[in-house]
Design an enzyme around this catalytic site. Structure first.
Site: not given
Ligand SMILES: Nc1ccccc1-c1cnco1
Length: 242
Positions: A89, A116, A158, A173
């Site tokens: 994060p 953590e 992809r 896309d």
């Protein structure tokens, strides 16, 4: 491309073997290895974490176990050197530009942390031998890096030749032109009283292209004005601004 994933939950990566990605692996377009971090523990409890120095909640993943795992998977003096990706994060935001950049790499290794996080010395030590990127897939908290790795692996894979049925899809896309994709429709022509926009059934390809561009601009303006602001100068022509 070769992709390796190190994790304490190898089964979390089972979706990689499904659908288009699974077929690309079967056809050797991508080589995927998933490795259980606990294979590099040596204690009877197969411990991968310990209490954090400085106190505080949770546990930190042990440097010695990760160090041995990365040495084994990434090699210590072999070529090509992999790019090590650490989902966290606290990382730089992952986006389509990153996916495109990584799709040119011969080898990616994903280190999936839990708890953590991983002792910082693991990342610092790896960075002396290979490029390392700490990357976030969004501003929310997951339990571990496995789901983030799945997201990033799919976004990269992809883009590789032979993975998608229709290579044009990747070019058309969302984000390929910096805008969100507009709405799409298929049969029936009218469904629960909702009709397909006439222009899409007109056969007028210029008008259809114009309508789709206008829809993409309007949707991007409403939902992601930040993307409009980030468009390279000159992207929007006079017709776009009309
Ligand atoms: N929350 C997390 C916990 C562990 C490993 C990655 C993440 C993550 C990655 N991108 C957003 O969150």
């Amino acid at each position: 491309m070769r992709i390796d994933v190190i994790t304490i939950f190898p089964d979390y990566l089972a979706p990689l073997r499904e659908a288009l990605l699974g077929k690309a692996i079967e056809r050797d377009r991508i080589a995927v290895g998933v490795h259980d971090l606990r294979n590099w523990t040596h204690d009877v409890h197969r411990a991968v974490d310990d209490s954090p120095y400085g106190g505080g909640p949770g546990m930190v993943m042990k440097p010695d176990v990760w160090g041995e795992a990365l040495d084994a998977v990434c090699g210590t003096a072999q070529t090509p050197v992999p790019r090590l990706v650490v989902p966290t994060p606290a990382g730089r935001p992952f986006d389509q530009r990153t996916a495109i950049r990584w799709s040119a790499e011969p080898w990616l290794v994903f280190a999936c942390g839990r708890y953590e996080g991983i002792d910082q010395r693991v990342i610092d030590d790896a960075a002396t031998r290979m490029p390392v990127e700490e990357v976030s897939i969004g501003d929310y908290v997951l339990v571990g890096g496995e789901v983030a790795a799945l997201v990033m692996i799919e976004a990269v894979a992809r883009l590789l030749p032979g993975v998608l049925g229709n290579p044009l899809s990747a070019e058309q896309d969302s984000f390929s032109d910096g805008l969100l994709e507009g709405p799409c429709y298929t049969r029936p022509e009218v469904w629960r009283g909702h009709a397909v926009p006439d222009v899409l059934r007109s056969g007028n390809h210029a008008a259809i292209a114009r309508w789709r561009r206008d829809q993409a601009l309007a949707r991007t303006y409403r939902r992601r004005p930040d993307l409009l602001a980030a468009l390279p100068t000159g992207t929007l022509d006079a017709a776009d601004r009309a």
